[in-house]
Design a protein around this motif. Structure first.
Motif, PDB file in Angstrom:
ATOM      1  N   ILE A  51       0.818  -1.217   0.000  1.00  9.23           N
ATOM      2  CA  ILE A  51       0.000   0.000   0.000  1.00  9.23           C
ATOM      3  C   ILE A  51       0.854   1.271   0.000  1.00  9.23           C
ATOM      4  O   ILE A  51       0.528   2.249  -0.644  1.00  9.23           O
ATOM      5  N   ARG A  52       1.970   1.224   0.753  1.00  5.55           N
ATOM      6  CA  ARG A  52       2.925   2.350   0.749  1.00  5.55           C
ATOM      7  C   ARG A  52       4.331   1.793   0.615  1.00  5.55           C
ATOM      8  O   ARG A  52       4.559   0.609   0.911  1.00  5.55           O
ATOM      9  N   TYR A 164      -4.572   7.251  -5.969  1.00  9.62           N
ATOM     10  CA  TYR A 164      -3.302   6.976  -5.276  1.00  9.62           C
ATOM     11  C   TYR A 164      -3.113   5.493  -4.957  1.00  9.62           C
ATOM     12  O   TYR A 164      -2.070   5.084  -4.473  1.00  9.62           O
ATOM     13  N   GLN A 266      -9.831  10.998   3.665  1.00 13.81           N
ATOM     14  CA  GLN A 266      -8.587  11.199   2.876  1.00 13.81           C
ATOM     15  C   GLN A 266      -8.155  12.654   2.769  1.00 13.81           C
ATOM     16  O   GLN A 266      -6.972  12.956   2.864  1.00 13.81           O
ATOM     17  N   ASP A 304      -9.334   7.808   7.781  1.00 12.94           N
ATOM     18  CA  ASP A 304      -7.975   7.779   7.220  1.00 12.94           C
ATOM     19  C   ASP A 304      -7.754   9.104   6.498  1.00 12.94           C
ATOM     20  O   ASP A 304      -8.670   9.601   5.822  1.00 12.94           O
ATOM     21  N   LYS A 336       1.637   9.817   5.029  1.00 11.47           N
ATOM     22  CA  LYS A 336       2.229  10.673   3.993  1.00 11.47           C
ATOM     23  C   LYS A 336       1.929   9.997   2.669  1.00 11.47           C
ATOM     24  O   LYS A 336       2.040   8.768   2.560  1.00 11.47           O
ATOM     25  N   SER A 338       2.351   8.244  -0.666  1.00 14.47           N
ATOM     26  CA  SER A 338       3.459   7.439  -1.161  1.00 14.47           C
ATOM     27  C   SER A 338       3.147   7.068  -2.610  1.00 14.47           C
ATOM     28  O   SER A 338       2.089   6.500  -2.897  1.00 14.47           O
ATOM     29  N   ARG A 340       2.799   5.213  -5.913  1.00 14.66           N
ATOM     30  CA  ARG A 340       2.714   3.795  -6.257  1.00 14.66           C
ATOM     31  C   ARG A 340       2.727   3.615  -7.766  1.00 14.66           C
ATOM     32  O   ARG A 340       1.974   4.283  -8.484  1.00 14.66           O
TER      33      ARG A 340
END
Ligand code: 5AD
Ligand code: SF4
Length: 441
Positions: A51-52, A164, A266, A304, A336, A338, A340
Motif C-alpha cells: 500500500i505504501r 493513489y 482522505q 484515514d 504521507k 506514497s 505507487r
C-alpha cells in the motif's frame, strides 16, 4: 511421519491476516503445523503489503533475514505472497534467488499443489493470474483457541480506483461472497465461541451490488443479527460515497451493531478529493457525518487521511485541518502520500516535498491526539458495555476488553469474566485506552 513446520510472517491489513489464516489451514491438510519459530521451519511464507513504499521495504528486509536460514537448511522452501508478490511476479525470483515460490492474491487456494510441485521438482514457481471466482475466502479457518472476536471477509477486490491506490490492481475487481457462505462461516465461528464479528471488505457498502442474489449490505447485517451466539457486529471499511441512509439507520435500529464507523475521508479539500477520484465533496462527507450523529449521537467515527497528495497546497491542507476541527474524529490513521507504480496519481505533477509532508503529518497528528484525548476524557464517569477479551497488558490484576465504540477498556477483574459483557464506569480517559471499575447493573 516427521512433522513439517510452517512459519508465516504477515504484513499489512486485516485482509492479509485473513489470507494468512487461510494459507495455514490449506497447508495443515498436507502436513504442515504452524510455528512461531522461524529457525524450526521447513516452509516460510512472507505475506506482503504494497500500500505504501515503507511496507514494501519492510517485506524485503524481512525476506533478507529469512533467506539466511537456507544456509543451515538447504531444503527450506521460501514463498513470497500477497500484494507485493502480485505486483512484482517473477521479478522477485531474479531479485532474490533463494525464493522458491511467488504467488498472488488470487492463488492462495492452489498453495498445496504449488508446494508439492516445489518439493518434487525443485523448480521455481510464479502464479499471479487473476481468477473470476472467489476461491480461498470459502476455506474455513478456525479461530485461535479462546478467541471471542473474528474477522469475516464478505468480499474481495475493489472497483473504486482512487488515484493513489494500488489495491484494485493487486486484489482485482470487486467480488462479493454469497450470503449463504458468509452465514455458514459465522455459524461455525459461534460454535468455536466467537461472539463478535467484524465484516471485512475494501468497501463493504457496495456488498452484493454486482451479484444477482438480491442481498445488499443492510440485508446481510440483518441476517447476521439473527444468528444466536453473535452479540456484536462491526464492519470495515466503508466508502463515504456508498454509505446509504439505510445503513446509517442500522446504527439506531440494529442493537447488535456496535456504534463505530471507520469512514476514510482522505482530504478536506474538494480539489484534492477530485484529484484522488473519491467521488464525494467535503460538503457531502460532512452531511453524512451529520446524518450518522442524528441517527446515533454516541457513534464513534474514525477516519484515514493522506497528507501531501500531489498538488496539495497549504490551503488544501488547511481545509483538511478545518474539517478535522469541524468533525472532531474519535481517531484517525494518517499517512504521507506514497507514490505507487501504475496508479493514476503517479502521473500527476507538483509533488510535495518529503520535509513538507513530514511537517503536515506531524501537525495533523498532534491535532488528532488532542481531539482523541478530549473525547476519551469526556467519557469519564460514563458507563460502557465491555466485552471482556482477556488479561490486560498493563497489570496482572487487570482485565481488558473493548467498548462498543472500539475503545480499549482496562479494569480490575477476574479471568472468569472473559467472554462476558460487563458494565464499566470510566474513571480515566487516556490517549489510547480508558480505565474504569466494573459495576453491577
Ligand atoms: N499513499 C499513502 N496512503 C495511502 N493509502 C492508500 N494508498 C496510499 C498511498 N499511495 C491509505 C489510505 C487508505 C489506507 C488504507 O491507506 O488512507 O484509506
Ligand atoms: Fe484503495 Fe480507494 Fe479501493 Fe480503498 S476504495 S481500496 S483507497 S481504491
Amino acid at each position: 511421519m516427521k512433522n513439517k513446520y510452517l512459519y508465516i510472517e504477515t504484513f499489512g491489513c486485516q485482509m492479509n491476516v485473513h489470507d494468512s489464516e487461510q494459507m495455514a489451514v490449506l497447508l495443515k491438510d498436507i502436513g504442515y503445523k504452524t510455528t512461531e519459530d522461524s529457525d524450526k521451519a521447513d516452509l516460510i511464507l512472507i505475506n506482503t503489503c504494497s500500500i505504501r513504499e515503507k511496507a514494501e521495504q519492510k517485506a524485503f528486509s524481512e525476506l533478507g533475514r529469512l533467506i539466511m536460514l537456507k544456509e543451515e537448511n538447504p531444503n527450506l522452501i521460501i514463498g513470497f505472497a500477497g500484494c507485493l508478490a502480485q505486483h512484482l511476479g517473477a521479478k522477485v525470483h531474479s531479485r532474490v534467488k533463494e525464493v522458491d515460490l511467488v504467488f498472488g492474491t488470487h492463488n492462495i487456494h492452489r498453495l498445496p499443489e504449488m508446494i508439492t510441485a516445489v518439493q518434487k521438482q525443485r523448480k521455481k514457481i510464479t502464479r499471479i493470474d487473476f481468477s473470476s471466482k472467489i476461491h480461498s475466502l470459502n476455506v474455513f479457518a478456525p479461530p485461535p483457541k479462546g478467541s471471542l472476536c473474528a474477522f469475516v471477509s464478505i468480499m474481495q477486490g475493489c472497483d473504486n480506483y482512487c488515484s493513489y491506490c494500488v489495491v484494485p490492481y493487486l486484489r482485482g475487481p470487486e467480488m462479493s461472497r454469497t450470503p449463504e457462505d458468509i452465514m455458514d462461516e459465522i455459524q461455525k465461528l459461534t460454535k468455536h465461541g466467537v461472539k463478535e464479528v467484524t465484516l471485512l471488505g475494501q468497501n463493504v457498502n457496495s456488498y452484493g451490488k454486482k451479484m444477482d442474489h438480491g442481498c445488499n449490505f443492510v440485508s446481510l447485517i440483518k441476517k447476521i443479527e439473527k444468528i444466536d451466539g453473535i452479540e456484536r457486529i462491526r464492519f470495515t471499511t466503508s466508502h463515504p460515497k456508498d454509505l446509504s441512509d439505510d445503513l446509517i439507520d442500522c446504527f439506531a435500529s440494529v442493537p447488535k451493531l456496535c456504534e463505530h464507523i471507520h469512514l476514510p475521508v482522505q482530504s478536506g479539500s474538494d480539489r484534492i478529493l477530485k484529484r484522488m477520484n473519491r467521488g464525494y465533496s467535503s460538503e457531502e462527507y460532512l452531511r453524512k457525518i451529520d446524518r450518522l450523529r442524528d441517527a446515533c449521537p454516541q457513534i464513534s467515527i474514525t477516519s484515514d487521511i493522506i497528507v501531501g497528495f500531489p498538488g496539495e497546497t497549504q490551503k488544501d491542507y488547511q481545509e483538511t485541518i478545518d474539517m478535522m476541527e469541524k468533525i472532531r474524529f474519535d481517531s484517525v490513521f494518517s499517512f504521507k502520500y506514497s507514490e505507487r507504480k501504475g496508479t493514476a496519481a503517479q502521473k500527476l505533477q507538483d509533488q510535495v516535498s518529503e520535509a513538507e509532508k513530514r511537517r503536515r503529518l506531524k501537525e495533523l497528528q498532534a491535532l488528532q491526539d488532542r481531539h482523541t484525548q478530549e473525547k476519551n476524557s469526556a467519557l469519564e464517569a460514563s458507563v460502557q458495555e465491555v466485552l471482556v477479551e482477556g488479561r490486560s497488558r498493563n497489570s496482572e490484576q487487570d482485565m481488558m476488553g473493548r467498548a462498543r465504540s472500539w475503545r480499549i477498556v482496562n479494569f480490575k477483574g477476574r479471568p472468569d469474566l472473559i467472554g462476558k459483557q460487563v458494565f464499566v464506569e470510566i474513571t480515566r480517559g487516556y490517549l489510547h485506552s480508558l480505565r474504569g471499575k466494573m459495576i453491577n447493573r
